[in-house]
Design an enzyme around this catalytic site. Sequence first.
Site: not given
Length: 427
Positions: A23-24, A93, A117, A122-123, A125-126, A312, A404
């Site tokens: 998935k990822n 996300r 999730c 989980r910002p 900003d990067q 994970d 998911r």
Amino acid sequence: MDAILIRQAPAPLRGTVHISGAKNAALPVLCATLLTDGASRLRNVPKLRDIDTTAALLRFLGRDVVVDAPEIRVAEGTCARPEAPYELVKQMRASVMVLGPLLARYGRAKVSLPGGCAIGARPIDQHLKGLEAMGAVIRLERGYVVAEGPNGGGRLRGAEVLFDLPTVTGTENLMMAAALAKGRTTLINCAREPEVEELGRVLNKAGAKVDGAGTDVIHVEGVPPGELGPFDHAIIPDRIEAGTYMIAAAAVQGSDVLIEGAEIHDLDTVVAKMRHAGVQIESEGRAIRVARNGPLSAVPVTTAPHPGFPTDMQAQFLVLMCLARGESMITETVFENRFMHVPELQRMGAQIVLRGNTAVVDGVKALYGASVMATDLRASASLVIAGLVAVDETEVRRVYHIDRGYERIEEKLRGIGARIERVKGRS
Ligand code: UD1
């Protein structure tokens, strides 16, 4: 809403589980089609809700997407609006990964701040800092990131970007943005996950010039928009799905399961920890054999970015430690709020004390079935594993989280002897 019912495995788990595509890895590769002209073909794509959500997002962005699992074809279309709406982004996300490609290709993008999730703040900003270093002008407006290329929508410029911490989707977003930027981009302190490496391979197939994906420094020499072409690619196997079935096999005493189509080297730390706990693991070509005959021993685990122990896999490993002899310390360093499975496991009889970001687990002789609630993707998988060993029946509710990220989990587990079924319409 569906629920999953699991009864204690009547006998050791035996047989073969076939692992789906990752998935990822599939999600960023699908987003990368926004950079390319022509029609691309992805093979070995898992049949999952997150993939359907991404397909819907690409369609919204004007792409012609045909999902014919395990294959997806994406043809270019006209992008009337480089805009990813909240209704689609909130479900996942990873949708934020359209930001880099849209900005690089169209000089502007409007993307809702992500959902996904609920495992911590989980910002992003990067991601934003990196795009700004490439000349983007970014503002946050009513829950949306509104971004524009330099000088009112021009082409991004190559830059040196230092990530303050390794971020997987952040690295991927910046790699895709840099692929069409003017000049050379150097990304430093990158995430080194196999899925990042996979995206680098695919971008290069499309004609990009990416060097070092899978290491902590990635160089990208930008090519002009219009120079990235279609690609045909089979997605790598899902290492987290493989790891989850490895833990399921290890949890049930006497099991012997072949995990087919998995790459053991992507799971080196998980394999080392499982062996240490007393699980027999052998590599057999592109399959992994997992057997457990003796008792489990307690081993400590601390999650870390790849090649460390994957966050994970933390919830699933924690269940294994619930059944081990002695006390183990499971420390979560990647996400600050990733122990939501703990109260549910406690209701099944697990002995766990939370001390900050460490779960102190005291192994018990048995877990007991209960009605439990899935709170995030991997937590749900851990509850299913607990259900396989628990005395009596376990009901895992809110399984949309599982859908998911795990393709046909109940069917795959039934195939190795588990007593598990999906029931419709329980909230
Ligand atoms: C990806 C994976 C997810 C996995 C996670 C960590 C995908 C689609 N999802 O998520 O399954 O659990 O990697 O291996 O690939 N961070 C910031 N600022 C940022 C970005 C991240 O502070 O701009 C922090 C996060 O809050 C977290 C850490 O960095 O504490 C790592 O997160 P990141 O690698 O970005 O996770 P995702 O890419 O969202």
